[in-house]
Design a protein around this motif. Structure first.
Motif, PDB file in Angstrom:
ATOM      1  N   CYS A 266       9.308  -0.758  24.849  1.00 59.16           N
ATOM      2  CA  CYS A 266       8.790  -1.649  23.742  1.00 59.16           C
ATOM      3  C   CYS A 266       8.207  -1.007  22.680  1.00 59.16           C
ATOM      4  CB  CYS A 266       7.698  -2.725  24.376  1.00 59.16           C
ATOM      5  SG  CYS A 266       8.675  -3.767  25.696  1.00 59.16           S
ATOM      6  N   ASP A 267       7.567   0.028  22.741  1.00 56.98           N
ATOM      7  CA  ASP A 267       6.727   0.723  21.923  1.00 56.98           C
ATOM      8  C   ASP A 267       7.770   1.584  20.969  1.00 56.98           C
ATOM      9  OD1 ASP A 267       4.035  -0.391  22.555  1.00 56.98           O
ATOM     10  OD2 ASP A 267       4.187   0.805  24.010  1.00 56.98           O
ATOM     11  N   TYR A 268       7.926   1.302  19.629  1.00 57.46           N
ATOM     12  CA  TYR A 268       8.723   2.116  18.908  1.00 57.46           C
ATOM     13  C   TYR A 268       7.883   2.554  17.606  1.00 57.46           C
ATOM     14  CZ  TYR A 268      13.171   0.946  21.249  1.00 57.46           C
ATOM     15  OH  TYR A 268      13.962   0.966  22.319  1.00 57.46           O
ATOM     16  N   ASP A 269       8.327   3.639  16.950  1.00 58.19           N
ATOM     17  CA  ASP A 269       8.007   4.041  15.778  1.00 58.19           C
ATOM     18  C   ASP A 269       9.098   3.561  14.650  1.00 58.19           C
ATOM     19  OD1 ASP A 269       5.566   5.521  16.352  1.00 58.19           O
ATOM     20  OD2 ASP A 269       6.686   7.228  16.693  1.00 58.19           O
ATOM     21  N   LEU A 270       8.553   3.030  13.581  1.00 54.63           N
ATOM     22  CA  LEU A 270       9.761   2.213  12.729  1.00 54.63           C
ATOM     23  C   LEU A 270       9.363   3.186  11.088  1.00 54.63           C
ATOM     24  CD1 LEU A 270       8.676  -1.159  13.125  1.00 54.63           C
ATOM     25  CD2 LEU A 270      10.371  -0.012  14.201  1.00 54.63           C
ATOM     26  N   ARG A 271      10.565   3.643  10.524  1.00 51.83           N
ATOM     27  CA  ARG A 271      10.582   4.336   9.369  1.00 51.83           C
ATOM     28  C   ARG A 271      11.091   3.479   8.655  1.00 51.83           C
ATOM     29  NH1 ARG A 271      14.045   8.346   7.372  1.00 51.83           N
ATOM     30  NH2 ARG A 271      13.020   9.505   5.678  1.00 51.83           N
ATOM     31  N   PHE A 272      10.500   3.291   7.356  1.00 49.84           N
ATOM     32  CA  PHE A 272      11.341   2.471   6.195  1.00 49.84           C
ATOM     33  C   PHE A 272      11.397   3.259   5.025  1.00 49.84           C
ATOM     34  CE2 PHE A 272       9.180  -0.575   8.857  1.00 49.84           C
ATOM     35  CZ  PHE A 272      10.329  -1.539   9.170  1.00 49.84           C
ATOM     36  N   VAL A 273      12.390   3.609   4.368  1.00 50.39           N
ATOM     37  CA  VAL A 273      12.558   4.185   3.135  1.00 50.39           C
ATOM     38  C   VAL A 273      13.168   3.370   2.121  1.00 50.39           C
ATOM     39  CG1 VAL A 273      13.565   6.352   1.946  1.00 50.39           C
ATOM     40  CG2 VAL A 273      13.216   6.333   4.507  1.00 50.39           C
ATOM     41  N   SER A 274      12.426   3.208   0.809  1.00 47.40           N
ATOM     42  CA  SER A 274      12.900   2.631  -0.347  1.00 47.40           C
ATOM     43  C   SER A 274      13.907   3.413  -1.136  1.00 47.40           C
ATOM     44  CB  SER A 274      11.659   2.514  -1.266  1.00 47.40           C
ATOM     45  OG  SER A 274      11.031   3.339  -1.950  1.00 47.40           O
ATOM     46  N   ASP A 275      14.448   2.644  -2.000  1.00 46.88           N
ATOM     47  CA  ASP A 275      15.324   3.139  -3.076  1.00 46.88           C
ATOM     48  C   ASP A 275      14.805   4.095  -4.011  1.00 46.88           C
ATOM     49  OD1 ASP A 275      13.886   1.190  -4.364  1.00 46.88           O
ATOM     50  OD2 ASP A 275      15.846   0.441  -5.471  1.00 46.88           O
ATOM     51  N   GLU A 276      13.401   4.259  -4.005  1.00 53.78           N
ATOM     52  CA  GLU A 276      12.636   5.226  -4.741  1.00 53.78           C
ATOM     53  C   GLU A 276      12.450   6.396  -4.058  1.00 53.78           C
ATOM     54  OE1 GLU A 276      10.949   2.297  -4.496  1.00 53.78           O
ATOM     55  OE2 GLU A 276      11.049   1.220  -6.321  1.00 53.78           O
ATOM     56  N   GLY A 277      12.643   6.483  -2.605  1.00 55.18           N
ATOM     57  CA  GLY A 277      12.265   7.591  -1.890  1.00 55.18           C
ATOM     58  C   GLY A 277      11.008   7.581  -1.167  1.00 55.18           C
ATOM     59  N   ILE A 278      10.219   6.327  -1.427  1.00 56.17           N
ATOM     60  CA  ILE A 278       9.082   6.186  -0.650  1.00 56.17           C
ATOM     61  C   ILE A 278       9.251   6.055   0.757  1.00 56.17           C
ATOM     62  CG2 ILE A 278       6.912   4.797  -0.697  1.00 56.17           C
ATOM     63  CD1 ILE A 278       7.506   4.078  -3.735  1.00 56.17           C
ATOM     64  N   GLU A 279       8.535   6.579   1.707  1.00 55.82           N
ATOM     65  CA  GLU A 279       8.645   6.272   2.990  1.00 55.82           C
ATOM     66  C   GLU A 279       7.346   5.561   3.534  1.00 55.82           C
ATOM     67  OE1 GLU A 279       9.604   9.976   5.283  1.00 55.82           O
ATOM     68  OE2 GLU A 279      10.833  10.689   3.860  1.00 55.82           O
ATOM     69  N   ALA A 280       7.562   4.722   4.462  1.00 53.74           N
ATOM     70  CA  ALA A 280       6.393   4.191   5.172  1.00 53.74           C
ATOM     71  C   ALA A 280       6.824   4.199   6.822  1.00 53.74           C
ATOM     72  CB  ALA A 280       6.246   2.726   4.693  1.00 53.74           C
ATOM     73  N   THR A 281       5.683   4.527   7.513  1.00 52.05           N
ATOM     74  CA  THR A 281       5.845   4.488   9.047  1.00 52.05           C
ATOM     75  C   THR A 281       4.897   3.283   9.634  1.00 52.05           C
ATOM     76  OG1 THR A 281       4.535   6.277   9.234  1.00 52.05           O
ATOM     77  CG2 THR A 281       6.666   6.709   8.883  1.00 52.05           C
ATOM     78  N   LYS A 282       5.255   2.983  11.007  1.00 50.53           N
ATOM     79  CA  LYS A 282       4.366   2.097  11.525  1.00 50.53           C
ATOM     80  C   LYS A 282       4.786   1.963  13.003  1.00 50.53           C
ATOM     81  CE  LYS A 282       2.246  -2.089  12.161  1.00 50.53           C
ATOM     82  NZ  LYS A 282       0.730  -2.236  12.454  1.00 50.53           N
TER      83      LYS A 282
END
Length: 103
Positions: A73-89
């Motif tokens: 159930c426990d996952y790391d999520l990574r999002f990348v924007s079109d500007e190259g900004i990364e966010a993780t949770k």
């Protein structure tokens, strides 16, 4: 506006007890998301981009399905924007119906 963002990360062998993780991704940020990666929390490498659309614009939402055949159930999520900004949770995906990305 709701867009289909259905994804499937399939492995060759799926245990009988494993269930797909399904939730609604809501982009409530001011950034366009062009990549989303997930990996079980104990993995060191990110999985492939699981978005099936080119981008998730601000204000858009869509359903995400993680069908990786794992019984976790426990996952790391990574999002990348079109500007190259990364966010993780890190998130327990079994406990949610929606996941909202904020600034």
């Amino acid at each position: 506006m709701r867009i289909p963002v259905a994804v499937a990360v399939a492995l060759a062998a799926t245990p009988v007890f494993a269930e797909d993780l399904v939730f609604t991704l809501i982009n409530d940020s001011s950034h366009t998301i062009v990549e989303m990666n997930v990996s079980p929390i104990d993995e060191e490498l990110w999985g492939e981009n699981i978005l099936t659309v080119d981008a998730v614009e601000p204000g858009m939402s869509g359903d995400i399905t993680i069908a990786d055949g794992l019984d976790v159930c426990d996952y790391d999520l990574r999002f990348v924007s079109d500007e190259g900004i990364e966010a993780t949770k890190s998130q327990n995906l079994c406990e949610i119906n929606t996941f909202t990305i904020n600034d």
